[in-house]
Motif scaffolding. Structure first.
Motif, PDB file in Angstrom:
ATOM      1  N   ILE A  48       0.563  -0.936   0.097  1.00  0.00           N
ATOM      2  CA  ILE A  48       0.276  -0.147  -0.034  1.00  0.00           C
ATOM      3  C   ILE A  48       0.569   0.880   0.323  1.00  0.00           C
ATOM      4  O   ILE A  48       2.155   1.888   0.791  1.00  0.00           O
ATOM      5  CB  ILE A  48      -1.385   0.048   1.328  1.00  0.00           C
ATOM      6  CG1 ILE A  48      -1.888  -0.884   1.313  1.00  0.00           C
ATOM      7  CG2 ILE A  48      -1.984   1.396   0.961  1.00  0.00           C
ATOM      8  CD1 ILE A  48      -2.360  -1.387   2.663  1.00  0.00           C
TER       9      ILE A  48
ATOM     10  N   CYS B  69      -3.377   9.872  11.211  1.00  0.00           N
ATOM     11  CA  CYS B  69      -4.227   7.824  10.524  1.00  0.00           C
ATOM     12  C   CYS B  69      -5.147   7.849   9.267  1.00  0.00           C
ATOM     13  O   CYS B  69      -4.671   6.664   8.419  1.00  0.00           O
ATOM     14  CB  CYS B  69      -4.882   6.911  11.633  1.00  0.00           C
ATOM     15  SG  CYS B  69      -5.417   5.427  11.576  1.00  0.00           S
ATOM     16  N   GLU B  72      -3.086   8.454   6.358  1.00  0.00           N
ATOM     17  CA  GLU B  72      -2.511   7.415   5.893  1.00  0.00           C
ATOM     18  C   GLU B  72      -2.963   6.878   5.206  1.00  0.00           C
ATOM     19  O   GLU B  72      -2.839   5.826   4.193  1.00  0.00           O
ATOM     20  CB  GLU B  72      -0.987   7.285   6.989  1.00  0.00           C
ATOM     21  CG  GLU B  72      -0.604   5.774   6.885  1.00  0.00           C
ATOM     22  CD  GLU B  72       0.585   6.943   5.819  1.00  0.00           C
ATOM     23  OE1 GLU B  72       1.084   7.603   5.434  1.00  0.00           O
ATOM     24  OE2 GLU B  72       1.304   6.010   4.579  1.00  0.00           O
ATOM     25  N   ASN B  73      -4.138   6.448   5.885  1.00  0.00           N
ATOM     26  CA  ASN B  73      -5.078   4.797   5.341  1.00  0.00           C
ATOM     27  C   ASN B  73      -5.770   4.614   4.389  1.00  0.00           C
ATOM     28  O   ASN B  73      -7.000   3.972   4.375  1.00  0.00           O
ATOM     29  CB  ASN B  73      -5.023   3.838   7.210  1.00  0.00           C
ATOM     30  CG  ASN B  73      -4.157   3.535   7.671  1.00  0.00           C
ATOM     31  OD1 ASN B  73      -2.449   3.086   7.333  1.00  0.00           O
ATOM     32  ND2 ASN B  73      -4.194   4.266   8.958  1.00  0.00           N
ATOM     33  N   ASP B  74      -6.896   6.193   4.352  1.00  0.00           N
ATOM     34  CA  ASP B  74      -7.558   6.470   3.770  1.00  0.00           C
ATOM     35  C   ASP B  74      -8.719   5.770   4.371  1.00  0.00           C
ATOM     36  O   ASP B  74      -9.368   5.324   3.407  1.00  0.00           O
ATOM     37  CB  ASP B  74      -7.421   6.050   1.758  1.00  0.00           C
ATOM     38  CG  ASP B  74      -5.849   6.621   1.309  1.00  0.00           C
ATOM     39  OD1 ASP B  74      -6.344   7.719   1.671  1.00  0.00           O
ATOM     40  OD2 ASP B  74      -5.419   5.488   1.105  1.00  0.00           O
ATOM     41  N   ARG B  83      -9.585   5.108  13.182  1.00  0.00           N
ATOM     42  CA  ARG B  83      -8.657   3.439  13.717  1.00  0.00           C
ATOM     43  C   ARG B  83      -7.512   3.312  14.962  1.00  0.00           C
ATOM     44  O   ARG B  83      -7.434   3.062  15.279  1.00  0.00           O
ATOM     45  CB  ARG B  83      -7.361   3.262  11.999  1.00  0.00           C
ATOM     46  CG  ARG B  83      -7.905   2.675  11.337  1.00  0.00           C
ATOM     47  CD  ARG B  83      -7.104   2.396  10.355  1.00  0.00           C
ATOM     48  NE  ARG B  83      -8.000   1.407   8.889  1.00  0.00           N
ATOM     49  CZ  ARG B  83      -6.638   1.292   8.061  1.00  0.00           C
ATOM     50  NH1 ARG B  83      -5.489   0.836   7.993  1.00  0.00           N
ATOM     51  NH2 ARG B  83      -7.645   0.932   7.144  1.00  0.00           N
ATOM     52  N   ASP B 185     -12.486  -3.678   8.787  1.00  0.00           N
ATOM     53  CA  ASP B 185     -11.103  -3.068   8.562  1.00  0.00           C
ATOM     54  C   ASP B 185     -10.806  -2.512   9.626  1.00  0.00           C
ATOM     55  O   ASP B 185     -11.374  -2.681  10.541  1.00  0.00           O
ATOM     56  CB  ASP B 185     -11.064  -1.335   7.739  1.00  0.00           C
ATOM     57  CG  ASP B 185     -10.303  -0.994   6.842  1.00  0.00           C
ATOM     58  OD1 ASP B 185      -9.219  -1.333   6.345  1.00  0.00           O
ATOM     59  OD2 ASP B 185      -9.820  -0.811   5.624  1.00  0.00           O
ATOM     60  N   CYS B 187      -6.687  -1.053  12.157  1.00  0.00           N
ATOM     61  CA  CYS B 187      -5.918  -0.398  12.736  1.00  0.00           C
ATOM     62  C   CYS B 187      -4.048  -1.399  11.829  1.00  0.00           C
ATOM     63  O   CYS B 187      -4.589  -2.643  12.249  1.00  0.00           O
ATOM     64  CB  CYS B 187      -4.721  -0.239  13.459  1.00  0.00           C
ATOM     65  SG  CYS B 187      -3.662  -0.580  14.481  1.00  0.00           S
ATOM     66  N   THR B 188      -3.805  -1.328  10.887  1.00  0.00           N
ATOM     67  CA  THR B 188      -2.293  -1.910  10.875  1.00  0.00           C
ATOM     68  C   THR B 188      -1.556  -1.897  10.856  1.00  0.00           C
ATOM     69  O   THR B 188      -0.233  -2.777  10.601  1.00  0.00           O
ATOM     70  CB  THR B 188      -1.786  -2.162   9.342  1.00  0.00           C
ATOM     71  OG1 THR B 188      -2.233  -0.820   8.584  1.00  0.00           O
ATOM     72  CG2 THR B 188      -3.530  -2.548   8.625  1.00  0.00           C
ATOM     73  N   CYS B 190       0.218   0.228  10.611  1.00  0.00           N
ATOM     74  CA  CYS B 190       1.050   0.689   9.441  1.00  0.00           C
ATOM     75  C   CYS B 190       1.871   0.280   8.679  1.00  0.00           C
ATOM     76  O   CYS B 190       2.777  -0.114   8.635  1.00  0.00           O
ATOM     77  CB  CYS B 190       1.444   2.732   9.397  1.00  0.00           C
ATOM     78  SG  CYS B 190      -0.079   3.451   9.370  1.00  0.00           S
ATOM     79  N   HIS B 192       2.411  -1.402   6.032  1.00  0.00           N
ATOM     80  CA  HIS B 192       2.971  -0.750   5.082  1.00  0.00           C
ATOM     81  C   HIS B 192       4.009   0.239   4.911  1.00  0.00           C
ATOM     82  O   HIS B 192       4.645   0.123   4.452  1.00  0.00           O
ATOM     83  CB  HIS B 192       1.758  -0.161   4.189  1.00  0.00           C
ATOM     84  CG  HIS B 192       1.256   1.379   4.218  1.00  0.00           C
ATOM     85  ND1 HIS B 192       0.608   0.813   5.610  1.00  0.00           N
ATOM     86  CD2 HIS B 192       1.655   2.460   3.655  1.00  0.00           C
ATOM     87  CE1 HIS B 192       0.454   2.037   5.768  1.00  0.00           C
ATOM     88  NE2 HIS B 192       0.648   3.026   4.660  1.00  0.00           N
ATOM     89  N   ARG B 193       4.110   0.948   6.434  1.00  0.00           N
ATOM     90  CA  ARG B 193       5.215   1.888   6.745  1.00  0.00           C
ATOM     91  C   ARG B 193       6.722   1.697   7.463  1.00  0.00           C
ATOM     92  O   ARG B 193       7.658   1.377   7.124  1.00  0.00           O
ATOM     93  CB  ARG B 193       4.987   2.818   7.555  1.00  0.00           C
ATOM     94  CG  ARG B 193       4.015   3.788   6.640  1.00  0.00           C
ATOM     95  CD  ARG B 193       3.661   5.030   7.991  1.00  0.00           C
ATOM     96  NE  ARG B 193       4.321   5.943   7.843  1.00  0.00           N
ATOM     97  CZ  ARG B 193       4.777   7.087   7.315  1.00  0.00           C
ATOM     98  NH1 ARG B 193       3.932   6.810   5.946  1.00  0.00           N
ATOM     99  NH2 ARG B 193       5.794   7.623   7.421  1.00  0.00           N
TER     100      ARG B 193
END
Lengths: 151, 255
Positions: A48, B69, B72-74, B83, B185, B187-188, B190, B192-193
């Motif tokens: 992503i 948040c 960043e995460n749309d 999130r 959906d 919090c991940t 982030c 991807h970050r």
């Protein structure tokens, strides 16, 4: 063997075969590689795109602001706290300008007086009464060097 | 005669039970049964295993984490999809507790209770606890939500069927149904970050360093210093979720 079983056993065998074929096509390829989930989804989530570039990228170009900020009370802050997400600006600086906030509302998010804010953590003022004749905080304060007052 | 037959079967039953119990015990020695300790897998010591530390005493409630948040995460902008969000707890002199979170704290906080009525007040930033005995992971009927090898609870949106079980299961209210994809959906951290070597967005923008994250497998990591220097607590410890979000200065009023 009873005759009922003789007819039912092939049916059961066909049922099991159909189940195995369906199972083969329905379960994704990488499912169960690491656990009870699709292993490929880890890579999909990791791919992503980002929106916040990070301070280290900002200071590559904006070295004068970074030098000013380094000795300031705001030195620990990331640029994108005030200026917003900057990944697009990094890709195309000319067409994606970032915001330059400095109003009493935007600075007041951190600095307006609130009983829940600890005075030893953050410097607070009453944004309504503090220098009421000035509109914006940046009329007097340079956000990159807070105590260098403008006239 | 009847009595003898009964005793015979009882002896057989006891013998078979003993053999079965012994087999289970012996086989558990070769592969330890960890389902009571870890919902998913035991952490891989060669990989990072992330935990979060939040210092309530340092949080100034600017709401930048909640704002970042969403960007960043749309995350949908409507004021009920979060999130990461911030709550302000206010305990008044008469003992009543009020919790405020106007738009999740994204627009900042205004003090609405007069100062003289306040006994104490503080901000509590909330986000996914990335539990290692996650109730949400355990209830997923299709294996669409899982704990990554790094200890991050993620959702596979290609595989999620949108049944909302996990949203009900999360005791911290950290999940929502994304209206665009009709999948759960959350919090991940982030992810991807993290995979690109960057800090998650909320940690990147926190001005006071009230929130930190780190690797529990690395004894020199800052999270270990945080856990050593502070008396930390997790939310709802009675639920035994294995939360990896540790709060310093958590008041008992926080739910």
């Amino acid at each position: 063997m009873p005759p009922q079983l003789k007819t039912l056993l092939p049916l059961l065998a066909v049922f099991i075969c159909l189940f195995l074929v369906a199972r083969h096509f329905l379960i994704p390829e990488s499912f169960g590689k690491y656990g009870h989930y699709r292993a490929n989804s880890l890579d999909e989530i990791a791919a992503i795109p980002i929106h916040y570039a990070g301070k280290s990228v900002c200071v590559d170009c904006h070295d004068t602001e970074a030098a000013l900020l380094a000795s300031d009370a705001h030195s620990g802050l990331s640029c994108e706290i005030c200026h917003g997400p900057g990944a697009k600006h990094v890709d195309d600086p000319e067409n994606n300008k970032l915001e330059k906030p400095g109003s009493k509302e935007s600075c007041g998010r951190c600095h307006s007086i609130n009983a829940a804010r600890r005075t030893e953590v953050i410097h607070q003022i009453d944004i309504k009464t503090h220098n009421a004749e000035r509109v914006n905080c940046i009329d007097c304060h340079n956000p990159h060097a807070v105590w260098e007052m403008k006239e | 005669m009847g009595n003898e037959r009964v005793n015979e079967t009882r002896r057989n039953f006891l013998r078979k039970s003993a053999v079965l119990a012994g087999t289970i015990l012996a086989s558990s020695a070769s592969q330890p049964f960890t389902a009571m300790i870890f919902a998913a897998n035991q952490p891989d010591k060669s990989k990072p295993w992330y935990a979060i530390g939040i210092d309530i005493e340092k949080c100034i409630g600017c709401g930048m984490c909640a704002k970042a948040c969403k960007s960043e995460n749309d995350v949908p902008k409507d004021p009920f999809y979060y999130r990461s969000w911030v709550e302000q707890y206010t305990i008044k002199n008469d003992g009543t507790v009020s919790v405020m979170s106007p738009n999740g704290g994204i627009d900042g906080f205004m003090q609405t209770v007069p100062e003289e009525e306040i006994f104490k007040t503080f901000f509590v930033p909330k986000m996914c606890n990335h539990c290692y005995k996650s109730p949400c992971v355990q209830v997923c009927p299709v294996g669409a939500t899982f704990e990554s090898p790094e200890g991050v609870v993620l959702v596979d949106k290609e595989y999620c069927i949108g049944c909302r079980y996990c949203i009900q299961a999360c005791p911290y209210g950290c999940r929502y149904l994304n209206p665009a994809t009709e999948t759960a959906d959350k919090c991940t951290l982030c992810y991807h970050r993290l995979k690109k070597g960057l800090n998650p967005a909320c940690f990147e923008v926190c001005p006071t360093g009230a929130r930190i994250y780190g690797d529990l497998n690395d004894k020199d990591d800052k999270i270990h210093k945080f856990l050593k220097d502070h008396n930390t607590q997790v939310l709802k410890p009675n639920l035994n979720t294995g939360s990896k979000l540790f709060y310093n200065g958590l008041s008992s009023e926080v739910r």
